[in-house]
Motif scaffolding. Structure first.
Motif, mmCIF file in Angstrom:
data_model
loop_
_atom_site.group_PDB
_atom_site.id
_atom_site.type_symbol
_atom_site.label_atom_id
_atom_site.label_comp_id
_atom_site.label_asym_id
_atom_site.label_seq_id
_atom_site.Cartn_x
_atom_site.Cartn_y
_atom_site.Cartn_z
ATOM 1 N N ASP A 1 0.050 -0.927 -3.050
ATOM 2 C CA ASP A 1 -0.899 0.079 -3.523
ATOM 3 C C ASP A 1 -0.602 0.500 -4.957
ATOM 4 O O ASP A 1 -1.520 0.679 -5.773
ATOM 5 C CB ASP A 1 -0.892 1.290 -2.593
ATOM 6 C CG ASP A 1 -1.440 0.961 -1.209
ATOM 7 O OD1 ASP A 1 -2.108 -0.088 -1.070
ATOM 8 O OD2 ASP A 1 -1.194 1.741 -0.277
ATOM 9 N N PRO B 1 -6.226 -6.532 4.871
ATOM 10 C CA PRO B 1 -5.322 -5.410 5.100
ATOM 11 C C PRO B 1 -5.141 -4.996 6.554
ATOM 12 O O PRO B 1 -4.278 -4.165 6.832
ATOM 13 C CB PRO B 1 -6.002 -4.286 4.319
ATOM 14 C CG PRO B 1 -7.460 -4.612 4.390
ATOM 15 C CD PRO B 1 -7.536 -6.119 4.343
ATOM 16 N N GLU C 1 1.969 -8.629 10.421
ATOM 17 C CA GLU C 1 1.856 -7.195 10.169
ATOM 18 C C GLU C 1 2.451 -6.812 8.822
ATOM 19 O O GLU C 1 1.889 -5.971 8.104
ATOM 20 C CB GLU C 1 2.506 -6.432 11.322
ATOM 21 C CG GLU C 1 1.711 -6.569 12.617
ATOM 22 C CD GLU C 1 2.525 -6.248 13.862
ATOM 23 O OE1 GLU C 1 3.583 -5.608 13.741
ATOM 24 O OE2 GLU C 1 2.097 -6.643 14.966
ATOM 25 N N CYS D 1 -0.020 -7.983 6.067
ATOM 26 C CA CYS D 1 -1.206 -7.138 5.960
ATOM 27 C C CYS D 1 -0.939 -5.892 5.122
ATOM 28 O O CYS D 1 -1.855 -5.350 4.488
ATOM 29 C CB CYS D 1 -1.700 -6.741 7.351
ATOM 30 S SG CYS D 1 -2.559 -8.074 8.233
ATOM 31 N N GLU D 2 0.291 -5.470 5.076
ATOM 32 C CA GLU D 2 0.666 -4.301 4.279
ATOM 33 C C GLU D 2 0.987 -4.654 2.831
ATOM 34 O O GLU D 2 1.054 -3.758 1.975
ATOM 35 C CB GLU D 2 1.884 -3.612 4.904
ATOM 36 C CG GLU D 2 1.614 -3.032 6.286
ATOM 37 C CD GLU D 2 2.878 -2.462 6.923
ATOM 38 O OE1 GLU D 2 3.968 -2.643 6.332
ATOM 39 O OE2 GLU D 2 2.772 -1.852 7.995
ATOM 40 N N GLN D 3 1.166 -5.948 2.536
ATOM 41 C CA GLN D 3 1.683 -6.330 1.217
ATOM 42 C C GLN D 3 0.753 -7.223 0.398
ATOM 43 O O GLN D 3 0.926 -7.326 -0.812
ATOM 44 C CB GLN D 3 3.026 -7.051 1.385
ATOM 45 C CG GLN D 3 4.128 -6.180 1.953
ATOM 46 C CD GLN D 3 5.482 -6.860 1.923
ATOM 47 O OE1 GLN D 3 5.620 -7.994 1.449
ATOM 48 N NE2 GLN D 3 6.515 -6.174 2.412
#
Length: 367
Positions: free
Chosen positions: A297, A315, A337, A340-342
């Motif tokens: 982010d 994401p 997982e 998806c966050e990175q």
């Protein structure tokens, strides 16, 4: 500030406007608008391009996946193995076919199906009827290992080539010619994209092709005779087939320009806070150029401030989507997982300029 776009369809179409306008006028004047001669011509040429005997044009890529599953015999209650990191497309197709889904984790960094995870699934009882192998971001999955595992278990292999038009394995075979059957999307942003929706099923198996042809048109075996269950109205329009025929001869050149940009990113982005994918050859057509960062982010905010568009692809993992109502809450896919966050996609398209590429690299290195 002028932003460097993630993609630019306006630039992409600009040099083809005269040719595609002529093609559109010819279709309008022809009186044939659905499943006519231009669809037949594109199906013939795209099958030859992929190196297979048969191509069946359909309305979109998700329909292509669903009908491909049905064409290889997936029936309600069967299980389909699928990765969970590709925006629900494969999962949606399996569920639409009435199948259960069994999620398999993916390989670090590149995001394609992990053969070791598939092996563990195939050792369970009962084995899935089919596995969807998504060539994510335009990179071929490890098909030699996956095919060996699937063949030994009697499992059908459905390639999801929606992001991999033209990707070529070491033995020269292209995406779409590796499994039992393959699906393609021609959504406008794809490496080969129409000016609307479209899709195709390709295969070397005449029986699978015939079944897919019946399924795309209500399950007809003759006009108004609905024989095959699971059929639907999913037909490729003549005008989209005409657009695709104009573009197909340009696809390899577009892919090469995408790959040059992607490989330059991988070589020149040197920031320990950003993990880049490996430099690749023809097995990668750079549909998306995706980096990973634990500070995704913050990286995205920084890039926006530098005038660079970016977007996470994707994401949210399939097994965590709210439409399931928590049905897969107990499933843990650690690599999926984490990614998806990175994951974050950087601008990568055939018409991006060298100056824009340099600006993206500089922005990443200054993060």
């Amino acid at each position: 500030m002028t932003m460097i776009p993630l993609n630019s369809l306006a630039r992409h179409v600009e040099g083809m406007q005269a040719a595609i306008s002529r093609a559109a006028v010819e279709v309008i004047a022809s009186g044939h608008y659905v499943l006519g001669p231009r669809v037949v011509a594109f199906e013939r040429d795209f099958a030859a391009y992929c190196g297979v005997s048969h191509c069946v044009g359909v309305a979109n890529g998700t329909d292509a996946l669903e009908l491909a599953l049905k064409a290889v015999g997936v029936a309600p209650g069967d299980t389909v193995a699928v990765a969970a990191n590709a925006a629900m497309y494969g999962t949606s197709a399996a569920l639409a076919a009435g199948a259960r889904v069994a999620f398999v984790d993916v390989e670090p960094c590149i995001g394609t199906l992990d053969p070791s995870g598939l092996r563990r699934l195939l050792e369970s009882e009962p084995a899935p009827k089919a596995v969807i192998v998504t060539h994510l971001y335009g990179r071929l999955a490890r098909m030699d290992e996956i095919l060996r595992l699937a063949r030994d278990a009697g499992v059908r292999v459905v390639e999801d080539c929606a992001q991999a038009h033209g990707a070529r394995a070491a033995d020269g075979r292209r995406a779409g010619a590796l499994g039992d059957v393959a699906s393609f999307s021609f959504y406008p942003t794809k490496n080969l994209g129409a000016l609307g929706d479209g899709g195709a099923i390709v295969t070397d198996d005449a029986g699978i092709a015939a079944q897919a042809s019946r399924l795309r048109q209500y399950g007809w075996t003759a006009k108004y005779t609905n024989t095959v269950p699971g059929g639907r109205n999913s037909r490729l329009d003549e005008i989209q087939a005409a657009m695709l025929s104009v573009m197909l001869p340009m696809l390899d050149g577009w892919n090469e320009r995408r790959r040059l940009t992607a490989n330059r990113y991988s070589q020149e982005i040197q920031n320990p806070r950003i993990q880049v994918p490996p430099v690749a050859g023809e097995d990668y057509v750079a549909h998306l150029y995706v980096v990973c960062s634990p500070e995704r982010d913050a990286l995205r905010t920084h890039l926006t401030a530098c005038g660079v568009q970016s977007e996470p692809h994707y994401p949210a993992a399939d097994h965590r989507q709210p439409c399931h109502g928590g049905r897969f809450a107990d499933i843990v896919l650690p690599v999926t997982e984490m990614q998806c966050e990175q994951v974050l996609s950087l601008p990568c398209f055939p018409e991006i300029t060298d100056e824009e590429v340099e600006s993206v690299i500089d922005a990443c290195n200054r993060f």
